[in-house]
Write an enzyme that holds these catalytic residues in place. Sequence first.
Site, short mmCIF file in Angstrom:
data_model
loop_
_atom_site.label_atom_id
_atom_site.label_comp_id
_atom_site.label_asym_id
_atom_site.label_seq_id
_atom_site.Cartn_x
_atom_site.Cartn_y
_atom_site.Cartn_z
N ASP A 149 0.86 -1.19 0.00
CA ASP A 149 0.00 0.00 0.00
C ASP A 149 0.89 1.24 0.00
O ASP A 149 1.99 1.23 0.57
CB ASP A 149 -0.91 0.03 1.23
CG ASP A 149 -1.98 -1.06 1.18
OD1 ASP A 149 -2.40 -1.43 0.07
OD2 ASP A 149 -2.39 -1.52 2.25
N ASP B 283 -7.07 -1.30 -4.41
CA ASP B 283 -8.08 -0.94 -3.42
C ASP B 283 -9.03 0.12 -3.98
O ASP B 283 -10.25 0.07 -3.75
CB ASP B 283 -7.44 -0.39 -2.15
CG ASP B 283 -6.62 -1.43 -1.40
OD1 ASP B 283 -6.92 -2.62 -1.55
OD2 ASP B 283 -5.69 -1.04 -0.68
#
Length: 215
Positions: A149, A183
């Site tokens: 991420d 995401d």
Amino acid sequence: MNKRKQAYTVAIIVAAILVIDQIIKILVKTNMHIGEDIPLIGSWCRLHFIENEGFAFGMAFGGEVGKIVLTLFRIAASGLIVWFILRHICQGGRRSLVYSLTLILAGAVGNLIDCCFYGVIFNESYYNVATLFPPEGGYAPLLQGKVVDMFYFPLFELDWPQWMPFVGGQHFEFFSAIFNFADAAITIGVIWLLVDQLFFAPKQKETAEGEKNEE
């Protein structure tokens, strides 16, 4: 749009999202160490490299067994979404539903690639930049990799006044989630799916019932 062309469009969308997602992740993994922070636009738009063990936005599913179970579940869920998309295309269903599920599928597969293979093809990113295909091997076995991420948008932050109940004196940061391109695709797909089910699906049902009553 004919069914074959729609299936090709779905494949192109998935491939494009996967390529963008993996390019970003590989660049971050091979140029940043965990915890490193790079401002993009002021202090509210940053690259902040972290890795997580489980679900989107850093939610975890603990332990090695849990990690393998989660990865296998993702594989099964992705296969189910593929089946549902193809079935819906064959039945001539709404394109809105097809494309919302396509975004969810692409995001799920993007993170699934991390879980399945990143532990094997990268070494650790703590205190140093990771190497792709390190000679000493990766940091985890197959199916036990971590999701990369990096996007961090803390739009504003503040300290609650001491007199406020429950949160007094605590630091608050609006939108503290750190996420990746996959995401984002999942989130947009879910929102699109909800809009489709709330607005487009009932309208299609009313039209179908009206046509049936006319007959």
